[in-house]
Design an enzyme around this catalytic site. Structure first.
Site, PDB file in Angstrom:
ATOM      1  N   SER A  77       0.810  -1.202  -0.022  1.00  0.00           N
ATOM      2  CA  SER A  77      -0.010   0.022   0.107  1.00  0.00           C
ATOM      3  C   SER A  77       0.917   1.252   0.060  1.00  0.00           C
ATOM      4  O   SER A  77       0.213   2.369   0.079  1.00  0.00           O
ATOM      5  CB  SER A  77      -1.021  -0.035   1.272  1.00  0.00           C
ATOM      6  N   LYS A  88      -6.079   3.403   8.915  1.00  0.00           N
ATOM      7  CA  LYS A  88      -5.104   4.411   8.526  1.00  0.00           C
ATOM      8  C   LYS A  88      -5.717   5.904   8.489  1.00  0.00           C
ATOM      9  O   LYS A  88      -4.842   6.775   8.705  1.00  0.00           O
ATOM     10  CB  LYS A  88      -4.854   3.984   7.044  1.00  0.00           C
TER      11      LYS A  88
END
Length: 772
Positions: A677, A720
């Site tokens: 990611s 996140k």
């Protein structure tokens, strides 16, 4: 049947006795009515009618209580006893039928007619008489109450009717059977009926004899075992091996009887106890057998608590114990609702996945409390031996069951809430794979007969509610994960941490440190500063430790007399805890060239990741530092390849990469980092370094990159986003396909952050880089 002239005669009711014609018998007469009838008969011709009561308990029978067929009897002798009772000797004369009762007081007088016997065919009667004598002889041999003399007396009687009457008087028949014999005046019918009765009595006697022999044999065996056991005790005592063992055997036998185990397990336990009794106490096997029996009787086999699944009550308990976690609590309530409707445990095992300190274990405790079940926990962290789950074989001293059976013993019921803590931290080595052993435990199709190597007998786990906790899914084997439903607990926002602190953490620490609410108070601004600058975590465990530290310092001041009441304000935090450990908001102070902020998801929750790119004159060498994993290294190479492919659009020389050595570094080099990611973050930092365009300081990003520049979806968006909010970022770039995950992010976070969905790296660069 022939009836003679009608006559009147005194009647004497009999209780439980029938007198037949030609029979001589002693009778005790004590009732006033009966004595009056007896005296009247003595005045007349010493004859009266003997008829039996239907109900032997009636002291004052009515005419309806008396059989209508009786016997005319003659009084041969009468003696008056000291207690007023008359003892008489009577002889039956002939059968009689009562026509009516002319008098009931002071005694019975009845009109009667005599009954004459009727004979059938002579040959038939002789055959029946012969059969009756044979049957009675066989009965005499079986019965202990009759002897040969009785048979000799009976067999010489020639009259078939008298023979039947006499045999009937010797048989232990019910009263109504004897009365039927009296009422039969047709001889063949009387003989046939008696043959049936005596045949039945023979079968009953034979069965009684068999039962008696069986009981006697069993008693003899028991006595024999007792005798041998006593001999064994005496021998062991002489050998010095009996110290305490006899008492232990008796105690174990009593425990087995009281353990309420299934019949099969009881048999196994008794068999092992017999072995234990024979093995010398000094033998190592003795302790192995004893421990095994102790485990069998201490396990719950049938004991269970009654479920009390009250959904409103369960919701109140969950809300009281945990602030936030709305989706998690909703899923738990759905799970409990299904259990209530189906009345059985069905569906997958719930697995609570999230970073440390978010309340996974305490949530399991709350579930147990909400449905009135026992709670038991088994920690699986570091388990790498299959025997820890399935138990050890009983082939050596020190063997014991696995953690599942040990947990069931601790729970004392067969339906506890069983928490398998840290299921992601199991490992495997040459001693086996414990995660494979867990498959049987968690599979509803198999766990009704769970096999433990130590217990050996199948154990039913089907009524146990299993819950599991984990920090990350990646280390859970796929077959095991397939048996569990994953419920993700991402972490808490600042607002949630503030409420948790005020409702749970602060009251708990005040109580544990011996303080009261009036002695120490915390201001909201102090709590927020503590959350922002003294802790950085997804959960609240570190925050609770800080509150504990503050309470201890407050307790010291109160006990030493410095203060009577401590109010913790924002200014006093540094006095108590020192300088802040973290800077609130990790974003850059200025727009930076060659540095981009990425968002990462670790086992401890979400975190921000600064990726730096440095260019130096060289030959195009690529260096990656920061303890990066293979996947992250490949993302860096893919990002560089994309930048090279887009050199013309970015207005770079075709051989730009050959003029510089490229160094990509991710700070906090001691911490391992991996995952795809960070792809768009690395690519953005590379483009920024080569084009000398700064990256916006308020922008964070996450997404996987392909060689063609496409942005692929990632996981852990909620975690996140929380980390971005903590770091002070305001704009987040996320993959287009992750737009559906935005609804999982708390509304308070969505209000403070601007989410921009992107599908290609060109869009990322447009939003992340400043104009030249």
């Amino acid at each position: 049947m022939k009836e003679n002239n009608i006559k009147e005669i005194p009647l004497l009711p009999l209780r439980g006795i029938i007198v037949y014609p030609t029979m001589v018998m002693h009778l005790d007469v004590g009732r006033e009515k009966s004595i009056a009838a007896l005296e009247d008969a003595m005045v007349e011709d010493s004859q009266f009618l003997l008829a039996t009561q239907k109900n032997t308990d009636a002291d004052d029978p009515s005419p309806e209580d008396i059989y209508l067929t009786g016997t005319i009897a003659t009084i041969k002798q009468m003696v008056k006893l000291p207690n007023g009772t008359r003892r008489i000797l009577v002889e039956g004369v002939e059968r009689a039928k009562i026509l009516s009762f002319n008098q009931t007081k002071p005694y019975f007088k009845a009109e009667y007619t005599t009954l004459e016997e009727e004979h059938g065919e002579r040959v038939e009667e002789q055959a029946m008489v012969r059969m009756l004598i044979n049957q009675f002889e066989e009965y005499t041999k079986i019965s202990k109450k009759l002897n040969q003399e009785t048979f000799d007396t009976v067999k010489d009687i020639e009259d078939p009717g008298n023979l039947a009457d006499l045999i009937t008087s010797h048989l232990p028949l019910r009263l109504h059977h004897k009365q039927n014999i009296l009422e039969y005046v047709y001889i063949p019918d009387r003989l046939d009926y008696l043959l049936q009765l005596i045949h039945n009595e023979k079968e009953v006697l034979t069965m009684e004899k068999k039962i008696g022999q069986r009981v006697r044999k069993s008693m003899e065996q028991t006595q024999k075992e007792y005798y041998l056991r006593e001999q064994l005790k005496a021998i062991q005592k002489e050998l010095g091996e009996q110290d305490g063992k006899g008492g232990e055997v008796d105690q174990l036998r009593q425990k087995i009887e009281e353990a309420n185990m299934p019949e099969r397990i009881t048999e196994v336990a008794n068999k092992e106890l017999d072995r234990y009794e024979k093995v010398p106490q000094s033998s190592a096997e003795s302790s192995v057998i004893r421990n095994y029996i102790e485990w069998l009787v201490s396990l719950p086999w049938t004991e269970e608590t009654e479920d009390n699944i009250d959904i409103p009550k369960a919701q109140k308990i969950l809300d009281a114990d945990h602030y936030g976690l709305e989706k998690v609590k909703e899923r738990v309530l759905e799970y409990l609702s299904v259990q209530k409707l189906t009345d059985k445990l069905s569906g997958p095992i719930l697995c609570l996945v999230g970073p440390p300190g978010v309340g996974k274990t305490s949530l399991a405790k709350s579930i147990a409390r909400s449905i009135n079940r026992k709670y038991v926990r088994a920690s699986l962290g570091g388990v790498r031996d299959e025997a820890e789950i399935r138990g050890h074989r009983r082939t050596y001293v020190g063997a014991m069951p696995g953690r599942i059976i040990r947990g069931m013993k601790k729970a004392e019921t067969i339906n506890p809430v069983f928490l398998l803590d840290e299921i992601d931290k199991m490992s495997n080595d040459f001693r086996g794979d414990p995660s494979s052993a867990m498959l049987e435990v968690l599979d509803p199709e198999q766990n009704h007969s769970f096999s433990d190597h130590y217990i050996e007998e199948p154990y039913d786990l089907s009524k146990t509610m299993f819950l599991a906790t984990a920090n990350q899914l990646a280390t859970i084997p796929e077959p095991l994960r397939d048996r569990m439903e994953i419920i993700t607990i991402a972490g808490y926002t600042e607002v949630e941490k503030l409420h948790i602190s005020k409702q749970h953490l602060i009251p708990k620490q005040i109580k544990e440190n011996g303080l009261t609410k009036s002695q120490v108070q915390f201001r909201d601004e102090a709590i927020l500063k503590l959350i922002r600058q003294y802790t950085r975590e997804a959960g609240v465990r570190g925050l609770e430790r800080q509150f504990a530290s503050l309470c201890r310092k407050a307790a010291k001041q109160i006990v030493s007399g410095e203060k009577k009441r401590v109010v913790v304000t924002e200014k006093q935090l540094e006095e108590f805890l020192g300088k802040p450990r973290f800077r609130y908001g990790q974003r850059e102070d200025e727009h930076q060239v060659g540095a981009a902020t990425g968002l990462a998801y670790t086992q401890f929750g979400g975190d921000t990741l600064s990726i730096e790119v440095s260019l130096a004159k060289g030959t195009g060498k690529l260096t990656l530092t920061g303890k990066l994993g293979d996947v992250m290294k490949e993302s860096a190479q893919a990002a560089l390849s994309y930048v090279r492919a887009k050199a013309d659009e970015l207005e770079l020389d075709a051989d730009f990469y050959e003029k510089y050595d490229i160094h990509i570094h991710v700070p906090e080099g001691a911490t391992p980092k991996d995952g795809p990611s960070a792809g768009i973050t690395i690519a953005t930092a590379l483009v920024s370094a080569f084009t000398n365009r700064p990256v916006r300081k308020e922008v964070g990003m996450t997404g996987e990159i392909t060689l063609r520049g496409r942005v692929l979806p990632i996981g852990g968006l909620k975690e996140k986003s929380l980390s971005a909010h903590r770091a002070g970022l305001t704009t987040i770039l996320i993959p287009q396909e992750n737009e559906k995950d935005l609804e999982d992010i708390p509304e308070s976070i969505r209000d403070d952050l601007t989410f921009i969905t992107v599908s290609h790296l060109d869009e990322v660069l447009e939003h992340a880089l400043l104009k030249e």
